[in-house]
Motif scaffolding. Sequence first.
Motif, mmCIF file in Angstrom:
data_model
loop_
_atom_site.group_PDB
_atom_site.id
_atom_site.type_symbol
_atom_site.label_atom_id
_atom_site.label_comp_id
_atom_site.label_asym_id
_atom_site.label_seq_id
_atom_site.Cartn_x
_atom_site.Cartn_y
_atom_site.Cartn_z
ATOM 1 N N ALA A 33 0.846 -1.184 0.000
ATOM 2 C CA ALA A 33 0.000 0.000 0.000
ATOM 3 C C ALA A 33 0.885 1.238 0.000
ATOM 4 O O ALA A 33 2.013 1.199 0.492
ATOM 5 N N THR A 34 0.343 2.291 -0.560
ATOM 6 C CA THR A 34 1.078 3.563 -0.514
ATOM 7 C C THR A 34 1.001 4.101 0.908
ATOM 8 O O THR A 34 0.065 3.772 1.643
ATOM 9 N N PRO A 35 1.941 4.910 1.291
ATOM 10 C CA PRO A 35 1.999 5.377 2.686
ATOM 11 C C PRO A 35 0.722 6.054 3.143
ATOM 12 O O PRO A 35 0.247 5.816 4.254
ATOM 13 N N ARG A 78 5.877 -3.313 -9.307
ATOM 14 C CA ARG A 78 6.970 -4.216 -9.630
ATOM 15 C C ARG A 78 6.948 -5.444 -8.724
ATOM 16 O O ARG A 78 7.151 -6.573 -9.151
ATOM 17 N N GLN A 79 6.690 -5.215 -7.444
ATOM 18 C CA GLN A 79 6.640 -6.317 -6.491
ATOM 19 C C GLN A 79 5.510 -7.283 -6.825
ATOM 20 O O GLN A 79 5.661 -8.505 -6.704
ATOM 21 N N LEU A 80 4.376 -6.720 -7.217
ATOM 22 C CA LEU A 80 3.249 -7.568 -7.615
ATOM 23 C C LEU A 80 3.654 -8.465 -8.776
ATOM 24 O O LEU A 80 3.424 -9.680 -8.735
ATOM 25 N N ALA A 81 4.271 -7.856 -9.781
ATOM 26 C CA ALA A 81 4.629 -8.600 -10.980
ATOM 27 C C ALA A 81 5.635 -9.699 -10.644
ATOM 28 O O ALA A 81 5.602 -10.787 -11.213
ATOM 29 N N LEU A 132 -1.300 -8.634 -3.224
ATOM 30 C CA LEU A 132 -2.350 -7.630 -3.393
ATOM 31 C C LEU A 132 -1.715 -6.276 -3.106
ATOM 32 O O LEU A 132 -0.823 -6.178 -2.253
ATOM 33 N N ALA A 133 -2.159 -5.258 -3.799
ATOM 34 C CA ALA A 133 -1.634 -3.936 -3.474
ATOM 35 C C ALA A 133 -2.721 -2.878 -3.611
ATOM 36 O O ALA A 133 -3.579 -2.959 -4.491
ATOM 37 N N LEU A 134 -2.674 -1.919 -2.717
ATOM 38 C CA LEU A 134 -3.549 -0.761 -2.816
ATOM 39 C C LEU A 134 -2.757 0.348 -3.474
ATOM 40 O O LEU A 134 -1.737 0.793 -2.940
ATOM 41 N N VAL A 135 -3.185 0.738 -4.646
ATOM 42 C CA VAL A 135 -2.413 1.710 -5.405
ATOM 43 C C VAL A 135 -3.307 2.881 -5.805
ATOM 44 O O VAL A 135 -4.523 2.820 -5.684
ATOM 45 N N VAL A 136 -2.658 3.927 -6.272
ATOM 46 C CA VAL A 136 -3.383 5.092 -6.751
ATOM 47 C C VAL A 136 -3.355 5.066 -8.261
ATOM 48 O O VAL A 136 -2.306 4.899 -8.872
ATOM 49 N N LEU A 137 -4.523 5.186 -8.863
ATOM 50 C CA LEU A 137 -4.603 5.186 -10.322
ATOM 51 C C LEU A 137 -4.318 6.588 -10.837
ATOM 52 O O LEU A 137 -4.601 7.562 -10.141
ATOM 53 N N ALA A 149 -7.224 2.049 -6.050
ATOM 54 C CA ALA A 149 -7.639 0.764 -6.610
ATOM 55 C C ALA A 149 -6.856 -0.358 -5.946
ATOM 56 O O ALA A 149 -5.819 -0.161 -5.321
ATOM 57 N N LEU A 150 -7.415 -1.540 -6.113
ATOM 58 C CA LEU A 150 -6.798 -2.749 -5.605
ATOM 59 C C LEU A 150 -6.215 -3.457 -6.824
ATOM 60 O O LEU A 150 -6.900 -3.640 -7.820
ATOM 61 N N ALA A 151 -4.961 -3.845 -6.733
ATOM 62 C CA ALA A 151 -4.328 -4.477 -7.888
ATOM 63 C C ALA A 151 -3.784 -5.847 -7.520
ATOM 64 O O ALA A 151 -3.314 -6.066 -6.398
ATOM 65 N N HIS A 152 -3.894 -6.765 -8.462
ATOM 66 C CA HIS A 152 -3.228 -8.061 -8.307
ATOM 67 C C HIS A 152 -2.908 -8.592 -9.690
ATOM 68 O O HIS A 152 -3.418 -8.080 -10.692
ATOM 69 N N ARG A 153 -2.075 -9.632 -9.719
ATOM 70 C CA ARG A 153 -1.681 -10.190 -11.007
ATOM 71 C C ARG A 153 -2.900 -10.784 -11.699
ATOM 72 O O ARG A 153 -3.770 -11.381 -11.074
ATOM 73 N N SER A 154 -2.948 -10.614 -13.011
ATOM 74 C CA SER A 154 -4.076 -11.170 -13.761
ATOM 75 C C SER A 154 -3.881 -12.657 -14.014
ATOM 76 O O SER A 154 -4.849 -13.396 -14.162
ATOM 77 N N ASP A 155 -2.622 -13.085 -14.089
ATOM 78 C CA ASP A 155 -2.397 -14.467 -14.555
ATOM 79 C C ASP A 155 -2.564 -15.510 -13.456
ATOM 80 O O ASP A 155 -2.758 -16.673 -13.750
ATOM 81 N N VAL A 156 -2.434 -15.136 -12.204
ATOM 82 C CA VAL A 156 -2.644 -16.121 -11.143
ATOM 83 C C VAL A 156 -3.669 -15.598 -10.148
ATOM 84 O O VAL A 156 -3.693 -14.413 -9.840
ATOM 85 N N ASP A 157 -4.491 -16.490 -9.678
ATOM 86 C CA ASP A 157 -5.420 -16.108 -8.622
ATOM 87 C C ASP A 157 -4.626 -15.844 -7.349
ATOM 88 O O ASP A 157 -3.728 -16.616 -7.014
ATOM 89 N N PRO A 158 -4.983 -14.800 -6.623
ATOM 90 C CA PRO A 158 -4.317 -14.587 -5.328
ATOM 91 C C PRO A 158 -4.682 -15.728 -4.391
ATOM 92 O O PRO A 158 -5.687 -16.396 -4.575
ATOM 93 N N PRO A 159 -3.848 -15.968 -3.387
ATOM 94 C CA PRO A 159 -4.175 -17.005 -2.396
ATOM 95 C C PRO A 159 -5.515 -16.731 -1.743
ATOM 96 O O PRO A 159 -6.025 -15.611 -1.761
ATOM 97 N N ARG A 160 -6.028 -17.767 -1.144
ATOM 98 C CA ARG A 160 -7.338 -17.699 -0.497
ATOM 99 C C ARG A 160 -7.443 -16.525 0.468
ATOM 100 O O ARG A 160 -8.429 -15.791 0.466
ATOM 101 N N ALA A 161 -6.420 -16.364 1.294
ATOM 102 C CA ALA A 161 -6.468 -15.312 2.316
ATOM 103 C C ALA A 161 -6.492 -13.931 1.666
ATOM 104 O O ALA A 161 -7.179 -13.019 2.136
#
Lengths: 298, 298
Positions: free
Chosen positions: B97-99, B134-137, B143-148, B270-282
């Motif tokens: 998340a951003t600060p 970058r870390q997400l990729a 999961l990351a909370l980012v600013v669009l 926005a909430l961002a995650h990788r498109s190619d893999v589902d995030p873990p259950r948690a």
Amino acid sequence: MHFQQLTYFVAVAETRHFTRAAEAVHVSQPSLSQQIRALEAELGADLFSRARGNITLTDAGEALLPLARRILADAETARHEVQELVSLRRGRVRLGATPSLCTGLLPDLLRAFHDRHPGVRLLLEEGGSHDLVRQLARGALDLALVVLPLPAASPALTTVELLREDLVVVSAATEPPPGRDGSIRIADLEGAPLVMFRHGYNLRELTLAACRAEGFEPTFTVEGGEMDAVLGFVRAGLGVAVVPSMVAARAGHDLRRTALAGSGLRRTIALAHRSDVDPPRAARELQRMLLEHRPVPG
Amino acid sequence: MHFQQLTYFVAVAETRHFTRAAEAVHVSQPSLSQQIRALEAELGADLFSRARGNITLTDAGEALLPLARRILADAETARHEVQELVSLRRGRVRLGATPSLCTGLLPDLLRAFHDRHPGVRLLLEEGGSHDLVRQLARGALDLALVVLPLPAASPALTTVELLREDLVVVSAATEPPPGRDGSIRIADLEGAPLVMFRHGYNLRELTLAACRAEGFEPTFTVEGGEMDAVLGFVRAGLGVAVVPSMVAARAGHDLRRTALAGSGLRRTIALAHRSDVDPPRAARELQRMLLEHRPVPG
DNA sequence: TGATCTCCATAGGCAGCACCTATCAGTGAG
DNA sequence: CTCACTGATAGGTGCTGCCTATGGAGATCA
């Protein structure tokens, strides 16, 4: 959960590729996919994230992987362990024998066995036939060398007659030879100084019975020793002793050996084991070698 | 070798009885016998000596038993571990998340999540949107909370718009209020003493761009701090700052909050995650809670 | 001693499933 | 756009694990 499925799972985890994993485990790709699916369904969680060209473990997959590896390794170890027992590279024989047999028959045999199967531990229990029979029945021994007939009512023991051994009279080489013409009759032992084994030795009972059958009680100068002690007393000139010919043959040149005339005195040595359970592989092998290398029978 | 067979084997070893073992594992006695036979055939050694009424392990059986137990226990553990992940009794979420979001949005959410799933570890990565992407990729974050809009060309990231947040001007309560009638225009910031975040803060770029769109360069009295430092400087009367309304709302009564007039200034979170893999259950669960409890959107 | 019981092994039949081949569908490179 | 690649799907087949019924070999007891 099947071992196959874990194998497939580990293969995919390692190759990160379904098709190549299928090749590695020698199965068609659909079969592997199907089994992975089945495993995932059973566990209730996906194990891989199937991103095109980038297969990765999910957290559930990460949790499963080390356990799957360990399970497969354990299975391999199990196969290996059993194989080592079967091939006699490992194992154990618990062998019982009477003291006279321990000194007479066993050393060469055990040496030969150990040379052939160095990984098999040999546990020797030296004791009277009575004790040995009890130990066999209790399962504390796999095999025992005993003198027939067995003392106790044998609880379901199978005996294989191994050899019949003449008993001979030994005396000190420094003393005049007993008997006449290099042979001696039981009756000649009447009044002769005898060195006698301790109670419990089968040889004691055998000798006593023979003397009584001739109608006399033997005279003991010393009694109560083990085999080595008895031979020592004889060497020292304390008297003569009735011992198995095999023992007498090994006793050295300072002991004279005199055969018993006539029907003589013999004892029957047999191999005993429980009838209800097969002895372990290593014990069967020892038994086989014993029967194969048995000294001139009869 | 199958898990079933090991189960049957252990059952027989424990009951020393085929029929009772079959009952214990809920299978017919012939099936159990057959599977034990199959296992023995595969391993090449008998596992039990089947003496009437006295089933005992052979040495091979003795060797196998501890391994069989361990294999079955491991399989059980595997099921359990995966189940714990699935049921969110265990797990991990790596959240970026951003600060500004860390101080504004996250505390309540993470508290709620932790209350509901106390076994799940929360790993928070505080950083600029660029780093987070970058870390997400790289797979270092779930999961990351980012600013669009996202800064870099986003490598296959899925973003879910979460909320649009107004930016407001904060000033020290002890200073005279900026602007007019309790509101302020961007243009009013020309020449005003501004406290500005360090490079890398999305808020810095946003504010600068807004000022330049009005045709002026803003004046900084202090620049370079993190969120808390900036608010501290404002409190101390060093100047005013443009911050998210959510942060301003939590800043306390010694800070005055002044809305930006007109179209104002907003940022999209926005909430961002990788498109190619589902995030873990948690992570999915955290995402779900975030969308469900999202503060007044728009 | 013979009847009965207990208990493991064997026989035969059925159903499930692991495997196969063939094919589809989505993605990335040329 | 076309082709190559990769994993998923479909349909068919044979193995095998399961069942019930039965056999046969010790124990146990009258």
